[in-house]
Design an enzyme around this catalytic site. Structure first.
Site, PDB file in Angstrom:
ATOM      1  N   HIS A 137       0.684  -1.038  -0.183  1.00  0.00           N
ATOM      2  CA  HIS A 137       0.060   0.194  -0.159  1.00  0.00           C
ATOM      3  C   HIS A 137       0.809   1.204  -0.051  1.00  0.00           C
ATOM      4  O   HIS A 137       2.045   1.143   0.460  1.00  0.00           O
ATOM      5  CB  HIS A 137      -0.882   0.021   1.255  1.00  0.00           C
ATOM      6  N   ASP A 214       2.445  -4.442   8.168  1.00  0.00           N
ATOM      7  CA  ASP A 214       1.226  -3.719   8.072  1.00  0.00           C
ATOM      8  C   ASP A 214       0.123  -4.873   8.202  1.00  0.00           C
ATOM      9  O   ASP A 214      -0.236  -5.707   7.222  1.00  0.00           O
ATOM     10  CB  ASP A 214       1.410  -3.100   6.541  1.00  0.00           C
ATOM     11  N   GLN A 217      -4.990  -5.539   6.834  1.00  0.00           N
ATOM     12  CA  GLN A 217      -6.139  -6.569   6.310  1.00  0.00           C
ATOM     13  C   GLN A 217      -6.011  -7.848   7.165  1.00  0.00           C
ATOM     14  O   GLN A 217      -6.922  -8.813   6.877  1.00  0.00           O
ATOM     15  CB  GLN A 217      -5.773  -6.804   5.001  1.00  0.00           C
ATOM     16  N   LYS A 240     -11.120  -0.728  10.043  1.00  0.00           N
ATOM     17  CA  LYS A 240     -11.179  -1.849   9.008  1.00  0.00           C
ATOM     18  C   LYS A 240     -11.303  -3.234  10.088  1.00  0.00           C
ATOM     19  O   LYS A 240     -11.458  -4.410   9.478  1.00  0.00           O
ATOM     20  CB  LYS A 240      -9.792  -2.273   8.364  1.00  0.00           C
ATOM     21  N   CYS A 377      -4.569   2.434  -3.917  1.00  0.00           N
ATOM     22  CA  CYS A 377      -3.564   2.867  -3.301  1.00  0.00           C
ATOM     23  C   CYS A 377      -2.429   2.043  -3.444  1.00  0.00           C
ATOM     24  O   CYS A 377      -1.582   1.713  -2.276  1.00  0.00           O
ATOM     25  CB  CYS A 377      -3.570   3.313  -1.838  1.00  0.00           C
TER      26      CYS A 377
END
Length: 419
Positions: A137, A214, A217, A240, A377
């Site tokens: 991202h 990261d 998700q 999220k 992104c």
């Protein structure tokens, strides 16, 4: 963990799982923003909020509100206890060794920028190298470019495998002692591909590099244990994870946070202030300048309680089944190209020959199917895939087989319109 019998009663339509089992799950009734007949398939962008989270936010502002860490009156003390209880909840949720390793930030973007500024910006020097991957991202690319330019470091990029996963064999071959930091997505926001985070950490540590994952998700879709992953930093965004916007988490090893200077200056992050010299609070307070997003933290606590009440294993199995159903159906349409691995986590990206993804999204919206269309992104990844943009369907606990069927029917209509 929710038991299987309860889950089976929750969804009349069972979904085929890769292992041949059926793992039904449907909690759409918990989400007041999802009207009947609307297929919301954009959870990777932001998840809808369950009533439990909405209620926690409402109570936080309506009956319980007060500042934290400052007031001596009872309501402020109560709110401080609730705020710090949320920090402990996050620490347990991530398998952190201490609640003092949990820093509340505005989101994963700010968490990455904090590490880039306060760790990489002080620990890296000219000639050092940073290792990223092709599927990152923008938030896990641009902060590292900024710090590399400032200190004179260089960035290398790990390629993808044929099925669009980060190629850890390539990472093993290309990493050197000059690499001081590795930053990778635990789950791709475009492809749903899942990183073997522990192997990536082992490779990074083999040359003395630190690794940031990261987890935006990942945390809504699978259990995360930072100790088992053996990473050095982990970030995610609350919105999220079925929580509110404006709140996120940076987890960092305590010994790393201890040597990092403050990211911002202001109230709450100080030990003592004078015009001659200011000294700073220990982590995590050192990195939480100003009045925090108090009610956002309470909402995040409620969101974690919510997903834990269902069970992350059940959520992952449910989304895996939805992905399998979607890929099987779209794979039968000749003009559709699917991206990412077969076992992607809750996300399916695709294109239709001769049709711009924005047109796909517009036509699907007419059928009350909401997807994401664009570069997500992740413009460097789009170049790797050979497209300008993709269409993306992403799932949550409120989705069911009927949502997949509505998506497929809408795509079949798109192919007829553009035939």
């Amino acid at each position: 963990m929710a038991d299987v019998e309860f889950l089976q009663q929750a969804l009349p339509q069972t979904l085929p799982h890769a292992g041949g089992e059926t793992r039904p799950l449907d909690h759409v009734g918990d989400f007041p923003a999802i009207p009947y007949g609307w297929a919301y398939l954009d959870t990777a962008a932001t998840a809808q909020k369950p009533q439990a989270v909405i209620d926690a936010i409402t109570r936080g502002y309506a009956t319980d509100y007060a500042t934290v860490h400052r007031g001596v009156y009872q309501r402020s003390a109560d709110m401080t206890l609730a705020y710090e209880a949320a920090r402990r909840k996050v620490a347990t949720f991530l398998g952190a060794g201490s609640e003092n390793e949990i820093v509340f930030v505005r989101g994963a973007t700010e968490g990455i920028n904090l590490v880039a500024h306060s760790w990489a910006g002080t620990q890296l020097k000219a000639g050092d190298r940073i290792l990223l991957s092709e599927l990152e991202h923008h938030s896990n690319i641009v902060p590292w470019q900024m710090v590399a330019e400032r200190v004179g470091a260089e960035i290398d990029v790990i390629p993808l495998t044929a099925d669009h996963c980060i190629d850890l064999d390539a990472m093993q071959a290309m990493i050197t002692p000059q690499h001081k930091l590795v930053a990778l997505a635990h789950v791709s926001n475009v492809l749903g591909s899942v990183l073997d985070g522990r192997r990536a950490a082992d490779i990074a540590h083999s040359v003395g590099a630190k690794i940031l994952l990261d987890g935006c998700q990942a945390v809504p879709r699978m259990a995360v244990d930072v100790a088992a992953l053996d990473c050095d930093f982990y970030v995610f965004s609350g919105h999220k994870l079925y929580g509110p916007t404006g709140i996120g988490v940076l987890w960092g090893r305590g010994e790393l946070l201890d040597v990092m200077p403050p990211y911002q200056g202001g109230g709450a992050m100080i030990d003592r202030v004078s015009f001659a010299k200011t000294t700073y609070a220990p982590p995590p307070g050192r990195f939480e300048a100003g009045t925090p997003h108090i009610v956002g933290v309470l909402g995040l606590h409620a969101a974690i309680d919510y997903v834990e009440s269902i069970g992350l294993d059940a959520i992952h199995a449910h989304e895996t089944a939805l992905v399998a159903r979607t890929r099987a159906a779209l794979g039968q349409i000749n003009s559709v190209t699917l991206f990412g691995p077969e076992d992607s986590a809750g996300i399916v990206s695709f294109s239709i020959k001769g049709v711009h993804p924005h047109d796909i999204g517009t036509i699907l919206d007419e059928a009350q199917v909401a997807i994401r269309a664009g570069h997500h992104c992740a413009q460097p990844l789009m170049q790797v895939l050979g497209v300008d943009a993709t269409a993306r369907a992403s799932f949550g606990v409120y989705n069911s087989a009927s949502d997949v069927d509505a998506l497929v029917a809408g795509i079949e209509r798109v192919t007829r319109i553009f035939a």
